[in-house]
Design a protein around this motif. Structure first.
Motif, short mmCIF file in Angstrom:
data_model
loop_
_atom_site.label_atom_id
_atom_site.label_comp_id
_atom_site.label_asym_id
_atom_site.label_seq_id
_atom_site.Cartn_x
_atom_site.Cartn_y
_atom_site.Cartn_z
N LEU A 156 0.86 -1.18 0.00
CA LEU A 156 0.00 0.00 0.00
C LEU A 156 0.89 1.22 0.00
CD1 LEU A 156 -2.83 1.31 0.24
CD2 LEU A 156 -2.50 1.26 2.73
N TYR A 157 0.69 2.10 -0.98
CA TYR A 157 1.47 3.33 -1.11
C TYR A 157 0.59 4.53 -0.73
CZ TYR A 157 4.88 0.71 -3.91
OH TYR A 157 5.81 -0.20 -4.35
N GLU A 197 5.33 3.55 2.11
CA GLU A 197 4.92 2.23 1.62
C GLU A 197 5.02 1.21 2.74
OE1 GLU A 197 6.42 -1.42 -1.29
OE2 GLU A 197 7.49 0.50 -1.31
N GLY A 198 4.06 0.31 2.79
CA GLY A 198 4.12 -0.84 3.68
C GLY A 198 3.58 -2.04 2.94
N GLY A 199 4.26 -3.19 3.04
CA GLY A 199 3.79 -4.33 2.28
C GLY A 199 4.37 -5.65 2.76
N TRP A 204 8.68 -15.41 4.15
CA TRP A 204 7.88 -14.20 4.21
C TRP A 204 8.80 -13.02 4.48
CZ3 TRP A 204 2.64 -14.03 3.31
CH2 TRP A 204 1.97 -15.26 3.29
N ALA A 205 8.53 -11.93 3.83
CA ALA A 205 9.29 -10.70 4.07
C ALA A 205 8.32 -9.53 4.16
CB ALA A 205 10.31 -10.46 2.97
N TYR A 206 8.52 -8.68 5.15
CA TYR A 206 7.67 -7.51 5.35
C TYR A 206 8.52 -6.27 5.04
CZ TYR A 206 5.16 -11.17 7.76
OH TYR A 206 4.54 -12.35 8.04
#
Length: 430
Positions: free
Chosen positions: A285-286, A296-298, A309-311
């Motif tokens: 999400l930008y 940005e977070g994703g 998994w990578a955040y």
């Protein structure tokens, strides 16, 4: 015993009393005049300046509105006060009142740039794009060199999904003012939307001095189309790694949610492990933030024999001709997987597609098509990389990108090797 009070007081004549009263009144009038003109002066100009200070510094819009009304009561033709009143109404949540005042200001002087800009701003935020465009076009007939009006026109055209025209206008403005951060941010947002279709070809070559005897090769071809909700791209990748060939099929999209928010979604599949991960997916999400900031977070997902998994969190900022971006990937999977960090900067030359870039990074990015396969390991991935690139446009429709990256990788405990990646890109827009 009775006292004769009248006899004990001195006699005061009637004329003396009158003079005393007149003098007192004169003093009161003088004090009142002196206090309003010297210490508490309330001229239209001072009330207007006070309203601006209260509005911008204290954010007390209600009090500022009262002061603007007081100014206009004294001087109904004070156009700057009326424009400020219109903006204040909008900031205070009264859009209809804002438009009433701003249209009065526009009617008073239709060629006044501040009035046109303020009216267009409110109409834009209220999604009345056709009316905003009407006033901007009318203003540009009188003020054809107004960069403020042209910038707003580009934003309105973009909101109406006239991306090609909006991008052309914004990019031409940027060429004449390359230090304009807001304009640079707008042009970059419009760049991907300016042509409905694009075909892109990429090729990456990775040379190893010790870790592998053979170089890695990655090639891909993609077709992207701009839709009303955002861009959608399909891609086919081919790679030769570990002396083995493999294919990957990929799709990604950038749906827009609003003027502020948009998203990134991606999914890829391959039946050729270990050349490609079996599955790769991503979502971000930008947010386009004030003062040319972007956040940005994703999340990213890779499936090899196990899940990884990578955040990710990132922040970007336009500053003059520069764009800066810092990013972190927090990786969850095998216990020994390391997190990744990167810092990227671009220096824009003539437009949004003409820039030089520099990148510094630690760890392996799951978004790196050429190197993400290295996350399929139980070895702690400590690495450092530094790279530079150049992207430029030829004859409007042709975009060429060149990037070179040096990386120092610890691929066994205490054993390091160097690798060099050369990446090329060609995009044709139609």
């Amino acid at each position: 015993m009775l006292f004769n009070l009248g006899a004990s007081l001195p006699s005061i004549s009637g004329s003396y009393i009158c003079k005393a009263i007149n003098l007192s009144l004169l003093i009161l009038v003088f004090v009142s005049w002196f206090s309003t003109t010297s210490f508490g002066q309330t001229t239209p100009e001072t009330d207007f300046l006070k309203a601006r200070e209260i509005a911008f510094k204290e954010k007390n819009y209600s009090q500022a509105i009262q002061l603007c009304r007081q100014v206009l009561k004294q001087d109904p033709q004070y156009i700057d006060a009326r424009i400020l009143l219109g903006r204040l109404h909008y900031w205070n949540g009264a859009a209809d009142s804002a438009l009433v005042e701003l249209k009065k200001a526009y009617a008073q002087i239709p060629t006044y740039e501040d009035a046109i800009q303020a009216l267009a701003d409110v109409l834009y935020f209220e999604k009345q794009y056709d009316e905003a465009l009407h006033y901007l076009k009318a203003g540009l007939t009188h003020l054809p060199q107004s960069r403020g009006l042209m910038t707003r026109k580009a934003a309105v055209l973009a909101a109406k999904t006239n991306y090609k025209q909006a991008y052309s206008l914004a990019d031409s403005l940027l060429a004449g003012d390359p230090n304009n951060e807001q304009l640079l941010a707008l042009t970059n947002q419009l760049r991907e939307y300016s042509y409905e279709n694009r075909i892109e070809v990429i090729y990456d070559h990775t040379y190893f001095d010790e870790q592998f005897a053979d170089a890695w090769h990655l090639a891909g071809i993609s077709y992207g189309r701009q839709t009303k909700i955002g861009s959608v791209t399909g891609r086919v990748n081919y790679a030769n790694r570990f002396a083995t060939n493999g294919w990957q099929f990929e799709a990604d999209a950038y749906p827009r949610l609003s003027r502020t928010f948009y998203t990134y979604t991606s999914f890829a599949y391959s039946n050729d492990l270990p050349v490609f991960p079996t599955l790769r997916a991503g979502f971000s999400l930008y947010a386009n933030l004030p003062k040319a900031w972007e956040g940005e977070g994703g999340v990213r997902y890779l499936h090899f024999d196990n899940d990884v998994w990578a955040y990710t969190l990132a922040a970007g900022k336009y500053l003059g001709n520069f764009w800066f971006n810092g990013r972190v990937y927090l990786t969850q999977g095998n216990d020994n997987l390391a997190n990744a960090y990167s810092f990227t900067t671009r220096y824009y030359l003539k437009g949004a597609d003409n820039y030089a870039s520099v990148i510094l990074g630690w760890g392996v990015s799951p978004d790196d098509r050429a190197q993400a396969i290295r996350l399929n390991t139980t070895t702690k991935l400590q690495s450092f990389r530094a790279g530079a690139g150049y992207r430029f446009v030829v004859a409007t429709r042709h975009v060429i990108g060149l990037n070179a990256t040096f990386e120092n990788v610890e691929y066994f405990s205490g054993i390091k090797g160097n690798q060099v990646n050369i990446a090329t890109q060609y995009q044709f827009r139609l």
